[in-house]
Design an enzyme around this catalytic site. Structure first.
Site, PDB file in Angstrom:
ATOM      1  N   GLY B  16       0.820  -1.218   0.000  1.00  0.00           N
ATOM      2  CA  GLY B  16       0.000   0.000   0.000  1.00  0.00           C
ATOM      3  C   GLY B  16       0.845   1.256   0.000  1.00  0.00           C
ATOM      4  O   GLY B  16       2.082   1.196  -0.031  1.00  0.00           O
ATOM      5  N   ASN B  39      -3.038  -8.440   0.374  1.00  0.00           N
ATOM      6  CA  ASN B  39      -3.972  -9.105  -0.547  1.00  0.00           C
ATOM      7  C   ASN B  39      -4.310  -8.219  -1.753  1.00  0.00           C
ATOM      8  O   ASN B  39      -5.170  -8.577  -2.550  1.00  0.00           O
ATOM      9  CB  ASN B  39      -5.258  -9.543   0.186  1.00  0.00           C
ATOM     10  CG  ASN B  39      -6.079  -8.367   0.666  1.00  0.00           C
ATOM     11  OD1 ASN B  39      -5.634  -7.223   0.587  1.00  0.00           O
ATOM     12  ND2 ASN B  39      -7.275  -8.640   1.173  1.00  0.00           N
ATOM     13  N   HIS B  41      -5.946  -5.601  -1.965  1.00  0.00           N
ATOM     14  CA  HIS B  41      -7.291  -5.029  -1.949  1.00  0.00           C
ATOM     15  C   HIS B  41      -7.256  -3.582  -2.434  1.00  0.00           C
ATOM     16  O   HIS B  41      -8.179  -3.119  -3.102  1.00  0.00           O
ATOM     17  CB  HIS B  41      -7.833  -5.095  -0.517  1.00  0.00           C
ATOM     18  CG  HIS B  41      -9.137  -4.406  -0.332  1.00  0.00           C
ATOM     19  ND1 HIS B  41     -10.336  -5.003  -0.649  1.00  0.00           N
ATOM     20  CD2 HIS B  41      -9.436  -3.164   0.125  1.00  0.00           C
ATOM     21  CE1 HIS B  41     -11.316  -4.157  -0.386  1.00  0.00           C
ATOM     22  NE2 HIS B  41     -10.812  -3.040   0.077  1.00  0.00           N
ATOM     23  N   SER B 145      -3.939   6.328  13.903  1.00  0.00           N
ATOM     24  CA  SER B 145      -4.334   7.500  13.119  1.00  0.00           C
ATOM     25  C   SER B 145      -4.788   8.626  14.037  1.00  0.00           C
ATOM     26  O   SER B 145      -5.320   8.390  15.130  1.00  0.00           O
ATOM     27  CB  SER B 145      -5.500   7.099  12.216  1.00  0.00           C
ATOM     28  OG  SER B 145      -6.132   8.237  11.691  1.00  0.00           O
ATOM     29  N   THR B 147      -7.283  10.137  13.730  1.00  0.00           N
ATOM     30  CA  THR B 147      -8.734  10.048  13.840  1.00  0.00           C
ATOM     31  C   THR B 147      -9.168   9.475  15.190  1.00  0.00           C
ATOM     32  O   THR B 147     -10.328   9.624  15.574  1.00  0.00           O
ATOM     33  CB  THR B 147      -9.294   9.218  12.667  1.00  0.00           C
ATOM     34  OG1 THR B 147     -10.692   9.436  12.573  1.00  0.00           O
ATOM     35  CG2 THR B 147      -9.045   7.748  12.865  1.00  0.00           C
ATOM     36  N   TYR B 169     -14.339   3.498  11.322  1.00  0.00           N
ATOM     37  CA  TYR B 169     -12.906   3.365  11.045  1.00  0.00           C
ATOM     38  C   TYR B 169     -12.086   3.779  12.265  1.00  0.00           C
ATOM     39  O   TYR B 169     -11.191   3.049  12.714  1.00  0.00           O
ATOM     40  CB  TYR B 169     -12.540   4.221   9.828  1.00  0.00           C
ATOM     41  CG  TYR B 169     -11.063   4.430   9.648  1.00  0.00           C
ATOM     42  CD1 TYR B 169     -10.240   3.379   9.279  1.00  0.00           C
ATOM     43  CD2 TYR B 169     -10.483   5.685   9.857  1.00  0.00           C
ATOM     44  CE1 TYR B 169      -8.874   3.572   9.126  1.00  0.00           C
ATOM     45  CE2 TYR B 169      -9.125   5.887   9.702  1.00  0.00           C
ATOM     46  CZ  TYR B 169      -8.322   4.826   9.332  1.00  0.00           C
ATOM     47  OH  TYR B 169      -6.973   5.021   9.187  1.00  0.00           O
ATOM     48  N   LYS B 173      -9.463   1.632  15.106  1.00  0.00           N
ATOM     49  CA  LYS B 173      -8.089   2.003  15.512  1.00  0.00           C
ATOM     50  C   LYS B 173      -7.993   2.080  17.036  1.00  0.00           C
ATOM     51  O   LYS B 173      -7.018   1.623  17.624  1.00  0.00           O
ATOM     52  CB  LYS B 173      -7.699   3.341  14.880  1.00  0.00           C
ATOM     53  CG  LYS B 173      -7.596   3.307  13.361  1.00  0.00           C
ATOM     54  CD  LYS B 173      -6.324   2.610  12.905  1.00  0.00           C
ATOM     55  CE  LYS B 173      -6.350   2.241  11.444  1.00  0.00           C
ATOM     56  NZ  LYS B 173      -5.213   1.434  11.014  1.00  0.00           N
ATOM     57  N   TYR B 198      -0.706   8.491  12.810  1.00  0.00           N
ATOM     58  CA  TYR B 198      -0.346   9.304  11.649  1.00  0.00           C
ATOM     59  C   TYR B 198      -1.302  10.474  11.531  1.00  0.00           C
ATOM     60  O   TYR B 198      -2.521  10.305  11.651  1.00  0.00           O
ATOM     61  CB  TYR B 198      -0.472   8.508  10.346  1.00  0.00           C
ATOM     62  CG  TYR B 198       0.227   7.180  10.288  1.00  0.00           C
ATOM     63  CD1 TYR B 198       1.344   6.881  11.070  1.00  0.00           C
ATOM     64  CD2 TYR B 198      -0.234   6.202   9.401  1.00  0.00           C
ATOM     65  CE1 TYR B 198       1.973   5.638  10.972  1.00  0.00           C
ATOM     66  CE2 TYR B 198       0.395   4.977   9.299  1.00  0.00           C
ATOM     67  CZ  TYR B 198       1.490   4.687  10.089  1.00  0.00           C
ATOM     68  OH  TYR B 198       2.090   3.461   9.985  1.00  0.00           O
TER      69      TYR B 198
HETATM   70  N1  NAD Z   1      -3.265   7.370   4.372  1.00  0.00           N
HETATM   71  C1  NAD Z   1      -3.647   8.043   5.448  1.00  0.00           C
HETATM   72  O1  NAD Z   1      -4.013   9.209   5.373  1.00  0.00           O
HETATM   73  C2  NAD Z   1      -3.625   7.390   6.796  1.00  0.00           C
HETATM   74  C3  NAD Z   1      -3.758   8.184   7.946  1.00  0.00           C
HETATM   75  C4  NAD Z   1      -3.746   7.581   9.207  1.00  0.00           C
HETATM   76  C5  NAD Z   1      -3.604   6.202   9.300  1.00  0.00           C
HETATM   77  N2  NAD Z   1      -3.496   5.443   8.178  1.00  0.00           N
HETATM   78  C6  NAD Z   1      -3.351   3.994   8.338  1.00  0.00           C
HETATM   79  O2  NAD Z   1      -2.163   3.597   7.722  1.00  0.00           O
HETATM   80  C7  NAD Z   1      -2.305   2.297   7.185  1.00  0.00           C
HETATM   81  C8  NAD Z   1      -1.934   2.296   5.715  1.00  0.00           C
HETATM   82  O3  NAD Z   1      -2.709   3.244   5.019  1.00  0.00           O
HETATM   83  P1  NAD Z   1      -2.462   3.526   3.467  1.00  0.00           P
HETATM   84  O4  NAD Z   1      -2.839   4.929   3.236  1.00  0.00           O
HETATM   85  O5  NAD Z   1      -1.125   3.074   3.072  1.00  0.00           O
HETATM   86  O6  NAD Z   1      -3.605   2.619   2.837  1.00  0.00           O
HETATM   87  P2  NAD Z   1      -3.479   1.558   1.655  1.00  0.00           P
HETATM   88  O7  NAD Z   1      -4.842   1.115   1.344  1.00  0.00           O
HETATM   89  O8  NAD Z   1      -2.650   2.113   0.564  1.00  0.00           O
HETATM   90  O9  NAD Z   1      -2.654   0.387   2.371  1.00  0.00           O
HETATM   91  C9  NAD Z   1      -3.253  -0.630   3.090  1.00  0.00           C
HETATM   92  C10 NAD Z   1      -2.760  -1.940   2.495  1.00  0.00           C
HETATM   93  O10 NAD Z   1      -3.319  -3.021   3.226  1.00  0.00           O
HETATM   94  C11 NAD Z   1      -3.769  -3.981   2.310  1.00  0.00           C
HETATM   95  N3  NAD Z   1      -4.844  -4.767   2.907  1.00  0.00           N
HETATM   96  C12 NAD Z   1      -6.106  -4.373   3.222  1.00  0.00           C
HETATM   97  N4  NAD Z   1      -6.802  -5.396   3.742  1.00  0.00           N
HETATM   98  C13 NAD Z   1      -5.974  -6.460   3.764  1.00  0.00           C
HETATM   99  C14 NAD Z   1      -6.121  -7.815   4.170  1.00  0.00           C
HETATM  100  N5  NAD Z   1      -7.286  -8.286   4.672  1.00  0.00           N
HETATM  101  N6  NAD Z   1      -5.071  -8.653   4.039  1.00  0.00           N
HETATM  102  C15 NAD Z   1      -3.895  -8.204   3.546  1.00  0.00           C
HETATM  103  N7  NAD Z   1      -3.692  -6.925   3.140  1.00  0.00           N
HETATM  104  C16 NAD Z   1      -4.732  -6.075   3.245  1.00  0.00           C
HETATM  105  C17 NAD Z   1      -4.228  -3.197   1.098  1.00  0.00           C
HETATM  106  O11 NAD Z   1      -4.247  -3.979  -0.078  1.00  0.00           O
HETATM  107  C18 NAD Z   1      -3.191  -2.091   1.043  1.00  0.00           C
HETATM  108  O12 NAD Z   1      -2.075  -2.478   0.268  1.00  0.00           O
HETATM  109  C19 NAD Z   1      -3.726   1.877   7.459  1.00  0.00           C
HETATM  110  O13 NAD Z   1      -3.752   1.133   8.650  1.00  0.00           O
HETATM  111  C20 NAD Z   1      -4.427   3.194   7.658  1.00  0.00           C
HETATM  112  O14 NAD Z   1      -5.563   3.048   8.472  1.00  0.00           O
HETATM  113  C21 NAD Z   1      -3.492   6.004   6.932  1.00  0.00           C
END
Ligand code: NAD
Ligand code: NAD
Lengths: 378, 378
Positions: B16, B39, B41, B145, B147, B169, B173, B198
Site C-alpha cells: 500500500g 492481498n 485489496h 491515526s 482520527t 474506522y 483504531k 499518523y
Molecule cells: N493514508 C492516510 O491518510 C492514513 C492516515 C492515518 C492512518 N493510516 C493507516 O495507515 C495504514 C496504511 O494506510 P495507506 O494509506 O497506506 O492505505 P493503503 O490502502 O494504501 O494500504 C493498506 C494496504 O493493506 C492492504 N490490505 C487491506 N486489507 C488487507 C487484508 N485483509 N489482508 C492483507 N492486506 C490487506 C491493502 O491492499 C493495502 O495495500 C492503514 O492502517 C491506515 O488506516 C493512513
C-alpha cells in the site's frame, strides 16, 4: 388449527449457567426451536439434557409432534472461534435470531490472558455476525454486563451512563456493544440488536435439576457460598474484601437478580426484535426509533442492592450453614455499589424481576444440595 | 568482520501507499530482512518490485550476499483474515517484529460496511497477535491515526487526549490500540508495542518510481489534486467542504507530513522496541516505563497545519494546474483542525519531520506525471 412453524433461535454458550436457563425458558414456551452451540469450556452437556427433560415433562398430554420437537434443544458441540463449527450450525437450517451468550467471563483472568478474551469475546463475535449476515439472520440478543459502567458516577445506574469498562473483560463487552450499534446503524432496515446488561444473576431452576456448575473454584460470591455450605473449601476461610466502602454495612453492594427472571428478559428481547407481538404483549413501540439504527441496551437487574454481609446472612438462612469469614483489604477493581436502574426495561419491554433474594438462595441451595458435585462430569 | 544476521521484519499491507514507503525505508538500511503480506485489496504488487529495485540500485559496489538479500522484499500475497495465509508467512522462518499497516481505511465506507471494517481491522489484528504469540514474536509497530482523537478539545493535539473516535474506522483504531495496551500490560517481560498515530501522510519517493495509487477515486485531498492536475475528473469540479470553520481561511486544517519522514518514524519505533541501540541512537530510555506494560503511542505529524485552500495553492505551484473549485457546505464528520503536538515523538524517539510542504507537492507531482496511471495495473 395448524400450528405456526417454529422460529429457530440459536443460543451460543447454551450449556453454561445463564445460557442453560435461557434455553429452558425458551423450550417451555414451545414457540421456538432452540439450538445451542457450546465448546464446554466452562460447562457440561448434561445441563442441556436436563433442560430438554424438564421441558418434555411439562408438555401437555395432547402435545403435537411440533410441541414435542420444540421441547428438545438441538445441541452442537463446537467452538465459536472456529468458522467451520459455526457454519455447521447455520447449515442445519435457517436461523431467525441468535442469543449470543458464550464468552469468557473471569475478570481477573482477563487481565492475565487478554488475547484469549479478545479472540473469544470480540473476534468470534465479529465472525458470528458475519456468518449471520451471510445467512440472512439479522437479529441478536447480546449478553452484556453491568461491568461496562466501570465505576459509575450515578447509582442506581441508568443506561445513559457513559461506558467505561475497567477490565479487559469489561472492554470486550463494550467493544461488542459498539460493534452491534454500528452494524444496526449501517443497516436500519435489516439488523436489529438488543444488549442486555446483566447485573448479578443468581439462584437456580426451582426443580433443583439445573443450576450453576462452574469448572474450578467459583469466582462469584453466591456459588462460592453454596459450595462452602456443602463442605468444600473448608480449609480456606471465606474472604470479605473490604468493609470500609461507603455502603450500608461497609461491604460491596451488588444487585442480585434471579436467573429465571433474567432468562425471561431474553424472551421479551426476542419479541422486541420481532415484527410480531404476542397477545397481551408488553413490548412498547418505543424500543426502536422509527428512523435510524435499531439497537438498544437495557439493564437487567432488580434495582435493589445487597451487601456481601447480607448475602452471607441470606445463604445462612437458606442452608443453615454457619459461615466464618475474614474481613481483609479491598480488592483492586471492586466497585462499591453496582445497583441497576431497571426503569427502561420495565417501561419498554415490560420486564420485571419479582423473585426475591430469599428464593434465589433457596433455589440455589436446593440445586447445590441435590447435586453436591454439580452435573457430576469432568 | 562478519555481518550480524538480519532481523526479519514483517510489514502487513506492505504494497500500500504507506506500507511500500516503509518497506523501501527498511530495505535501504540493509539492517533487516523485510517481508510483506498484502492481498492487494487497495494496492498493486509493482509497488514492492519498485521498492526492491530502488534498494538494489542503491547497494554499494562491495555489497555482500547478505546486503543483496536485504535489498529485496520477500512478498506474500495473502489475506490477513485467513489464518492459513498468515501462518504461511510465519512458517517461512522466525520473525522478529511486525509493522502492522494493513487495514481498510475509508472513513465513509466504514459506516456503510462496518462488519468488514471490524473483521479486517480488529478481528484480523487479534488473530495476527495470536499467531505472533504462538511463534514467539512479541514486537509490534501499529499504524494508528489522528482520527482516534475525534474532535480534539486541544489543538495541537497531545497524546494524552482521551481517545474518542467518531467513525467506525476510527473506532477500529481505538480498539486495536486498547488491545495492544492490554496485551503489553499482561506480559511486561514479553510484549512491546508502539502505536504511531499518523496525521496526514503526503508526497512520494523522490525517484518518482513510487507513490500513492489508490484503487478508484482518491478519498484524500492531495492525491485527488494531483489526479485532477493530470486531467482526471475534469467533469466533476473539485469540492471544498465548508469555508466557515474557525481556521485561518475558514477551510479545514490538516497536518501534512512527508511520507518519507513518516516512514523513518517506523525505523525509530523498531529501534525503540529492540534491546539494542544503533550507534548515535536517538531513542530515550523513557520510551517504556521500568515497571508495567511496554506500550506507547506517538503522534507522527509536523506540528504545522495547512488549510484546504493552501494545499490547493501548493499543488498549483508544483503542477502549474489552475484548479477550479466549488465551496459547498460542511461535510458531516469533518473536524476543523487536526494538527499534531509532535513533542513526544521528538523527545523520546528523536523523530523529526523536516521535509516541507513544497517538497511533498513536488514529489507527489513527479510521481503523478511520471506515472499518470499509477502502477498501471488493474
Ligand atoms: N493514508 C492516510 O491518510 C492514513 C492516515 C492515518 C492512518 N493510516 C493507516 O495507515 C495504514 C496504511 O494506510 P495507506 O494509506 O497506506 O492505505 P493503503 O490502502 O494504501 O494500504 C493498506 C494496504 O493493506 C492492504 N490490505 C487491506 N486489507 C488487507 C487484508 N485483509 N489482508 C492483507 N492486506 C490487506 C491493502 O491492499 C493495502 O495495500 C492503514 O492502517 C491506515 O488506516 C493512513
Ligand atoms: N454470571 C454472571 O455474573 C454474568 C454477569 C454479567 C454478564 N454475564 C455474561 O453472561 C454470559 C454467560 O455467563 P455465564 O455466567 O452463564 O458463564 P458460563 O461460563 O457458565 O457460560 C458461558 C458458556 O459459553 C461457553 N463458551 C465459552 N467459550 C466458548 C467458545 N469459544 N465456543 C463455544 N462456547 C463457548 C462456555 O463453555 C459456557 O458454557 C457471558 O457472556 C457473561 O459474560 C455473566
Amino acid at each position: 388449527m395448524a400450528q405456526q412453524p417454529l422460529k429457530r433461535v440459536l443460543v451460543t454458550g447454551g450449556a453454561g449457567y445463564i445460557g442453560s436457563h435461557i434455553v429452558l425458558t425458551l423450550l417451555l414456551t414451545r414457540q421456538y426451536k432452540v439450538l445451542s452451540i457450546d465448546n464446554h469450556h466452562n460447562s457440561f452437556p448434561t445441563a442441556l439434557k436436563r433442560a430438554s427433560q424438564i421441558a418434555t415433562e411439562a408438555l401437555p398430554e395432547d402435545a403435537t409432534a411440533q410441541d414435542r420437537d420444540s421441547a428438545v434443544v438441538e445441541s452442537f458441540t463446537g467452538d465459536l472461534n472456529s468458522r467451520a463449527d459455526v457454519e455447521k450450525v447455520f447449515a442445519s437450517g435457517p436461523i431467525w435470531g441468535v442469543i449470543h451468550v458464550a464468552a469468557l467471563k473471569a475478570v481477573g483472568e482477563s487481565s492475565e490472558i487478554p488475547l484469549d478474551y479478545y479472540a473469544t469475546n470480540v473476534g468470534a463475535t465479529i465472525q458470528l455476525l458475519q456468518i449471520m449476515q451471510e445467512h440472512g439472520c439479522y437479529s441478536m440478543v447480546y449478553s452484556s454486563s453491568a461491568t461496562v459502567y466501570g465505576t459509575p458516577p450515578l447509582v442506581p445506574i441508568p443506561e445513559t451512563t457513559p461506558l467505561k469498562a475497567e477490565s479487559v473483560y469489561g472492554r470486550t463487552k463494550v467493544m461488542c456493544e459498539t460493534i452491534l450499534a454500528d452494524l444496526c446503524t449501517a443497516y436500519p432496515d435489516r439488523w436489529r440488536a438488543i444488549s442486555l446488561r446483566y447485573f448479578n444473576p443468581a439462584g437456580a431452576h426451582t426443580s433443583g435439576l439445573m443450576g450453576e456448575d462452574p469448572r474450578g473454584k467459583p469466582g462469584n460470591l453466591l456459588p462460592l457460598l453454596s459450595q462452602i455450605a456443602i463442605g468444600k473449601y473448608a480449609d480456606s476461610p471465606l474472604k470479605v474484601f473490604g468493609n470500609d466502602y461507603p455502603t450500608r454495612d461497609g461491604t460491596c453492594v451488588r444487585d442480585y437478580i434471579h436467573i429465571l427472571d433474567l432468562a425471561r428478559g431474553h424472551l421479551l428481547a426476542l419479541e422486541a426484535l420481532s415484527d410480531e407481538r404476542a397477545p397481551g404483549s408488553t413490548i412498547s413501540p418505543d424500543v426502536f426509533p422509527k428512523e435510524g439504527g435499531k439497537y438498544k441496551a437495557y439493564n437487567l437487574g432488580k434495582g435493589h442492592g445487597q451487601s456481601v454481609l447480607s448475602m452471607i446472612a441470606a445463604m445462612h438462612k437458606a442452608s443453615g450453614f454457619e459461615y466464618k469469614y475474614d474481613i481483609i483489604g479491598r480488592r483492586v477493581g471492586d466497585v462499591p455499589d453496582l445497583t441497576a436502574d431497571p426503569t427502561l426495561a420495565q417501561k419498554e419491554l415490560g420486564f420485571s424481576a419479582p423473585l426475591e433474594l430469599e428464593q434465589m438462595c433457596e433455589d440455589l441451595w436446593r440445586w447445590q444440595s441435590m447435586n453436591p458435585d454439580g452435573y457430576g462430569e469432568q
